[in-house]
Design an enzyme around this catalytic site. Structure first.
Site, mmCIF file in Angstrom:
data_model
loop_
_atom_site.group_PDB
_atom_site.id
_atom_site.type_symbol
_atom_site.label_atom_id
_atom_site.label_comp_id
_atom_site.label_asym_id
_atom_site.label_seq_id
_atom_site.Cartn_x
_atom_site.Cartn_y
_atom_site.Cartn_z
ATOM 1 N N HIS A 566 0.812 -1.221 0.000
ATOM 2 C CA HIS A 566 0.000 0.000 0.000
ATOM 3 C C HIS A 566 0.845 1.270 0.000
ATOM 4 C CE1 HIS A 566 0.460 -0.206 4.525
ATOM 5 N NE2 HIS A 566 0.506 1.099 4.367
ATOM 6 N N ASP A 614 -0.680 -7.589 1.106
ATOM 7 C CA ASP A 614 -0.039 -6.276 1.258
ATOM 8 C C ASP A 614 1.472 -6.443 1.421
ATOM 9 O OD1 ASP A 614 0.325 -3.577 1.543
ATOM 10 O OD2 ASP A 614 -0.447 -3.457 3.586
ATOM 11 N N SER A 710 4.245 2.077 8.391
ATOM 12 C CA SER A 710 3.827 1.133 7.357
ATOM 13 C C SER A 710 5.014 0.567 6.592
ATOM 14 C CB SER A 710 2.881 1.820 6.376
ATOM 15 O OG SER A 710 1.634 2.071 6.959
#
Length: 760
Positions: A566, A614, A710
């Site tokens: 992402h 992901d 992230s």
């Protein structure tokens, strides 16, 4: 002298200052002129007929913009191609150029330029027809498409190119060869393909020999048009191709835009005109209990185009029987508020969306004569699908001795709660009561306790004979020579368990050398974390996008990193040239090594809505130097059988925010200890959690990852001070540090084979 100075100053202003104060804005567009007969001469730009029609259309387009709010910025329109269209009339491809002062660039935004043209057509619409008139030119309103392009796109095609070719397929079934070589010297080489009216184009890519660089240096972009229209991209090919595949256009035109730098690089393939398939069939499922048949996506095995449709009408021989569709890599789910971007399905008036996955599923229709309608819905070409169909007993979908998975598969009940994901979605493994150890009983131990590195039985019977060979499954370690052993965490534990000793190969990983000083107990927190010390997390990477810290990553080898998909999901974020990796860093801005990114490999099944799959890999342009091996080291990759027990120490690290409302990023790398939850508890917190995800945190929520973390690592150390393994990748969660809402991580052990397939 004064006159000379004035002349020189004037020339400087014209050629330097004026040039600097203005810039060009370029647009490519297309629309259909209805009620006009196409003649073959329109395909030849040198013909009188083309010039006459092009001049008329160019005059109309120019009139529209010269009467608009951007008239002072409009420079010219150039008609590039006139082609026939399967809907009739003439399909117009054109360029537009604006000269814009830099401070006024928003005045010619893409949406504004398109709206001006559409509004001009819309104002002349009569009788609710889709055709409007511009100075007597009939324009199909639904066919208008205008988007901004790079100046290089315009100059490479409109103003001449080092190689540009026009090829025409007149007869269906005749394959016309296509060969492009870097020896042509063209970094921008274009091939325009056209077929006869009423036909589509099938392009076959036999081989593509290039250097993988995310299409920065080498690549191929295939357009469903004759100009590089961003909204009409069929395929972007940035990797070498060794196995042939095909793709299909939605009309009778196609543009191939090649970028190849010098070297031994080439493209080999062919194209042909094909008839648009009428995909409509009635299928009777015979009474034989083992009867099965196959159905395929339109144009199979070619990739699916953005527009296509197919309808299958089934009939079973009994009202007690329904239809079961067995997909190899596809799943159907009820449509929600989001659009279907990988296939739209209507089954007995109920709408479903299709999604590609890496496992098989079964979709059951409890109707003896259902109608199944499929429509392509992806913006680009996507992989084909294949399914088999059978009948099934509506009242008893699975045999009595079997368990019905939510994937539609039937699994033997004795395999429920055995630690192995037989259902492919863990529906046979979640909400299971903890099995008894049965250490002193006569029966066999539960597979969860056998050789997991944890002494579950006081007599140690669960941890003996761990090198014994067993049936290969997802919970047993497989040696390179093929056999599987009972020991789950055999990889890099310092003991030779496999006969070929493959369990201790490539173990220069997960062994940090922190500087011996205490970590600060500062209040700077990664939601409950504390400062790290130098060398403590040598695999931690900071990824900067356009100069700003954006995501984290982990070192896998001297030239590969792993992060979250992402982080790179949007068009601009997918450009590796805008990213930098900072390695061996404790304080932001003080990296021991900065590296450019050569390419980004996002998992092909990544779902931007659910964050499933992901994961992404990043290849560095140059390996980090061996002299930095004390501060930059890879983390160990867990094999699929790897198990995390209560004895493992797990930490999440990063430079992300310390709380949800925080607006200042920390400068020091922070760490927080978290505990991995069972998948049952994870599903209780997040029903969307897939088998490729895991949850980690603390019940109070006070130790967690947050925005900015992230893509960073969730690292777990083997018991007894063993090596560190990359167990998770920071993916998503509901807020940061909320009670009973742990962070969600990509489960790395599910992707070990995928990772090695790219980095080996």
């Amino acid at each position: 002298m004064f006159v000379v100075v004035v002349i020189i100053w004037s020339l400087l202003w014209v050629f330097m200052f004026r040039r600097e104060s203005n810039s060009g804005a370029y647009f490519a567009g297309m629309f259909r002129v209805a009620n006009v007969e196409f003649i073959p001469e329109y395909r030849q730009v040198e013909s009188h007929e083309f010039a006459s029609m092009a001049n008329k259309i160019q005059h109309v387009v120019s009139y529209v913009y010269k009467q608009s709010s951007v008239s002072r910025l409009y420079k010219q329109a150039v008609i590039s191609d006139l082609s026939n269209n399967n809907k009739g009339g003439v399909l117009v491809h054109f360029w537009m150029v604006f000269v814009v002062p830099r401070l006024k660039t928003p005045a010619v935004c893409e949406e504004c330029v398109g709206a001006i043209f559409r509004d001009s057509v819309y104002t002349s619409l009569q009788n609710r027809s889709s055709v409007g008139y511009l100075l007597s030119l009939p324009v199909d309103l639904d066919s208008i498409l205008i988007n901004a392009v790079q100046r290089s796109d315009y100059t490479s095609i409109a103003a001449g190119s080092q190689c540009i070719e026009k090829l025409y397929a007149n007869l269906p079934g005749m394959r016309i060869p296509l060969n492009v070589f870097s020896s042509w010297g063209g970094v921008s080489c274009h091939v325009k393909l056209t077929a006869a009216p009423g036909f589509l184009i099938r392009l076959t890519v036999s081989s593509f020999l290039v250097q993988p660089t995310d299409c920065v240096d080498d690549g191929l972009v295939v357009y469903d048009a004759l100009l590089p229209m961003r909204g009409r991209i069929l395929l972007r090919l940035c990797e070498p191709v060794t196995e042939a595949f095909s793709l299909v256009s939605t009309s009778n035109v196609m543009l191939l835009s090649f970028t190849m730098t010098s070297g031994n690089k080439n493209f080999r393939g062919d194209f042909e005109a094909i008839i648009e398939e009428l995909c409509l069939s009635r299928i009777e499922i015979k009474s034989h209990p083992d009867f099965t048949g196959d159905l395929y996506s339109p144009f199979y095995p070619s990739l699916l185009p953005p527009q296509c449709s197919c309808t299958w009408t089934f009939q079973t021989y009994s009202s007690a029987l329904g239809v079961a569709l067995h997909f190899k890599n596809y799943v159907l789910k009820l449509k929600d508020m989001k659009a279907c971007d990988q296939g739209w399905w209507k089954i007995n008036e109920v709408i479903y969306c299709g999604t590609y996955v890496d496992h098989s599923t079964v979709f059951r229709i409890s109707n003896p004569s259902p109608e199944v309608e499929f429509r392509c819905s992806s913006r680009t070409s996507v992989q084909a699908f294949e399914a088999s169909y059978t009948s099934y007993n509506i009242s008893q979908p699975c045999p009595e001795s079997h368990f019905l998975c939510t994937t539609g598969l039937c699994v033997d009940k004795v395999r429920r709660c055995d630690g192995l994901d037989d259902c492919q979605d863990e529906s046979d493994e979640i909400f299971c009561s903890r099995p008894s150890t049965n250490c002193a009983g006569s029966g066999s131990l539960h597979p969860l306790f056998v050789c997991n590195g944890e002494r579950d039985c006081s007599n140690g019977v669960d941890e003996i004979n761990c090198t014994q060979e067993t049936t290969c499954s997802g919970i047993s370690f497989q040696c390179s020579s093929g056999p599987c052993i009972l020991k789950k965490n055999a990889k890099c534990d310092g003991v030779f368990d496999c006969r070929d000793q493959s369990d201790e190969r490539d173990c220069e990983c997960g062994d940090p050398s922190p500087v011996k000083k205490e970590a600060s107990s500062s209040s700077e927190r990664i939601v409950g974390g504390v400062n790290s010390v130098e060398g403590e997390w040598p695999w931690q990477v900071s990824l900067l996008f356009s100069g700003s810290m954006y995501c984290g990553a982990s070192v896998l080898s001297s030239d590969w990193l792993v992060s979250a998909a992402h982080c790179f999901s949007k068009d601009r974020l997918s450009d590796p040239r805008l990213w930098r990796a900072h390695l061996g860093m404790l304080n932001q801005g003080n990296a021991k090594h900065e590296a450019e990114i050569q390419r980004i490999v996002v998992h092909k099944y990544y779902n931007a809505f659910t964050f499933d799959y992901d994961i992404a890999l990043l290849q560095l342009k140059k390996p980090w130097p061996p002299t930095l091996s004390a501060l930059i080291k890879p983390v160990c990759l867990p094999p699929p059988s790897h198990t995390v027990t209560d004895s493992h120490l797990c930490w999440v690290t990063g430079w992300g925010y310390r709380s949800e409302g925080d607006k200042v990023l920390p400068t020091v790398l922070l760490k927080a200890q978290v505990f991995i939850q069972s998948q049952t508890d994870c599903k209780k917190s997040y029903s969307l959690a897939s088998p490729r995800m895991l949850c980690a945190g603390v019940p109070s929520g006070e130790q967690d990852a947050c925005r900015g973390d992230s893509g960073g690592p969730l690292s777990c150390q083997e018991p007894g001070g063993g090596r560190w393994f990359l167990i998770g990748i920071v993916s998503w969660g509901l807020g940061c540090g909320r009670p009973n809402l742990p962070g969600v991580y990509t489960r790395v052990s599910k992707f070990t084979s995928w990772i090695y397939s790219h980095i080996s």
